[in-house]
Design a protein around this motif. Structure first.
Motif, PDB file in Angstrom:
ATOM      1  N   LEU A 104       1.027  -1.285   0.225  1.00  0.00           N
ATOM      2  CA  LEU A 104      -0.103   0.198   0.629  1.00  0.00           C
ATOM      3  C   LEU A 104       1.110   1.002   0.085  1.00  0.00           C
ATOM      4  CD1 LEU A 104      -3.055   1.054   0.182  1.00  0.00           C
ATOM      5  CD2 LEU A 104      -2.499   1.012   2.644  1.00  0.00           C
ATOM      6  N   ALA A 107       2.579   1.426  -3.423  1.00  0.00           N
ATOM      7  CA  ALA A 107       1.750   1.714  -4.524  1.00  0.00           C
ATOM      8  C   ALA A 107       1.509   3.424  -4.175  1.00  0.00           C
ATOM      9  CB  ALA A 107       0.670   1.273  -4.489  1.00  0.00           C
ATOM     10  N   ALA A 108       1.716   4.086  -3.103  1.00  0.00           N
ATOM     11  CA  ALA A 108       1.476   5.384  -2.866  1.00  0.00           C
ATOM     12  C   ALA A 108       2.298   6.530  -2.984  1.00  0.00           C
ATOM     13  CB  ALA A 108       0.689   6.027  -1.251  1.00  0.00           C
ATOM     14  N   PRO A 111       4.099   5.364  -7.069  1.00  0.00           N
ATOM     15  CA  PRO A 111       2.810   4.811  -7.852  1.00  0.00           C
ATOM     16  C   PRO A 111       3.703   4.398  -9.651  1.00  0.00           C
ATOM     17  CG  PRO A 111       2.890   8.097  -7.828  1.00  0.00           C
ATOM     18  CD  PRO A 111       3.641   7.174  -7.035  1.00  0.00           C
ATOM     19  N   ILE A 204      -3.898   6.367  -4.273  1.00  0.00           N
ATOM     20  CA  ILE A 204      -3.289   5.287  -4.922  1.00  0.00           C
ATOM     21  C   ILE A 204      -4.237   5.402  -6.456  1.00  0.00           C
ATOM     22  CG2 ILE A 204      -3.645   2.720  -5.853  1.00  0.00           C
ATOM     23  CD1 ILE A 204      -2.607   2.427  -2.306  1.00  0.00           C
ATOM     24  N   VAL A 208      -6.996  -1.863  -7.781  1.00  0.00           N
ATOM     25  CA  VAL A 208      -6.724  -2.050  -5.512  1.00  0.00           C
ATOM     26  C   VAL A 208      -7.432  -3.730  -5.824  1.00  0.00           C
ATOM     27  CG1 VAL A 208      -6.851  -2.119  -3.710  1.00  0.00           C
ATOM     28  CG2 VAL A 208      -5.638  -0.041  -5.389  1.00  0.00           C
TER      29      VAL A 208
END
Length: 269
Positions: A104, A107-108, A111, A204, A208
């Motif tokens: 998580l 991905a933040a 990206p 994000i 997902v």
């Protein structure tokens, strides 16, 4: 497969196929006190169906050299360095438990490096009981025993393994027990201290998936679904009669859910 990252030897399983950076890449990130063996079935299927696979042993875990990064954020910044080392620009990330938090945050923060994100055994906050943390800090085996008592659905404690002659609880205990006690304690501290998930969710942009066990006591499915409201149209999958360790408790169903998500045109293209 051995990979050098920042001067350290890092091990990653490739699902029985040579890693080919020209193929779509998928990176599996294990949870606390675990290693690449958590993903044996899933990695093999993807490796033999058009993907290049890395099931990494995080630094200081499994066969990889340490030290282990001391926060979820630090681990998330380490993931692109691993991808750089194998010549991959962008990969799908599949993370379990602590590995889901790492995925998580990656991905933040990065990206441009993440094609898709699958969060298994995920909830936020991922709080750790203070007594459990104290046992882990002391190196007490009770921390491993309690972790497994909560991690597996009750049915998985007494049988139900689809592999004849094997004992799911016993094998899980053995895996967690061989992990360095310092890594177990640090992993708990990292999960408990992580407070950036809500801010991360807003950043994000990739597809997902949240994959939960209906009987997961550590990261309840209802908590995962509630967090999903912060994401942009996530895919939510819940496995019946399954606890926290779905890769072993429900291996085929876990694979089917991952296949359905990662085979989507927006992901595999």
């Amino acid at each position: 497969m051995w990979i050098e990252v920042e001067g350290k030897r890092i091990f990653a399983a490739t699902g029985g196929k040579d890693f080919d950076k020209a193929k779509p890449a998928i990176l599996f990130i294990h949870g606390n006190a675990c290693d690449h063996t958590n993903w044996s079935l899933q990695t093999r299927w993807f490796a033999y169906h058009g993907w290049s696979v890395l099931a990494v042993d995080l630094p200081g875990n499994g066969r990889s050299e340490g030290p282990m990064p001391e926060s979820i954020e630090a681990m998330a910044d380490w993931i692109p360095k691993l991808l750089d080392a194998v010549g991959v620009g962008k990969a799908a990330l599949v993370g379990h438990s602590m590995g889901a938090l790492i995925g998580l945050e990656t991905a933040a923060r990065h990206p441009e490096r993440v094609k898709a994100l699958s969060l298994l055994g995920f909830a936020y906050p991922m709080a750790v009981n203070p007594d459990l943390q104290a046992l882990a800090d002391a190196g007490d085996f009770k921390a491993v025993a309690l972790m497994n008592d909560w991690m597996l659905a009750r049915k998985s404690h007494i049988g139900g393994n689809r592999n004849p002659g094997t004992w799911l609880l016993g094998s899980s205990l053995r895996l967690n027990d061989k992990a360095p006690r310092a890594a177990l304690a640090l992993g708990f501290r990292c999960c408990n201290a992580y407070r950036n998930a809500e801010a991360a969710a807003a950043k994000i942009v990739c597809p997902v998936q949240i994959l939960s066990g209906a009987r997961d006591l550590m990261t309840p499915a209802r908590a995962a679904a509630q967090f999903g409201k912060l994401l942009q149209a996530p895919r939510i999958d819940v496995l019946a009669d399954c606890g926290h360790l779905m890769m072993h408790e429900k291996p085929d169903e876990t694979l089917d859910a991952l296949r359905a998500f990662l085979a989507a045109e927006t992901v595999a293209a």
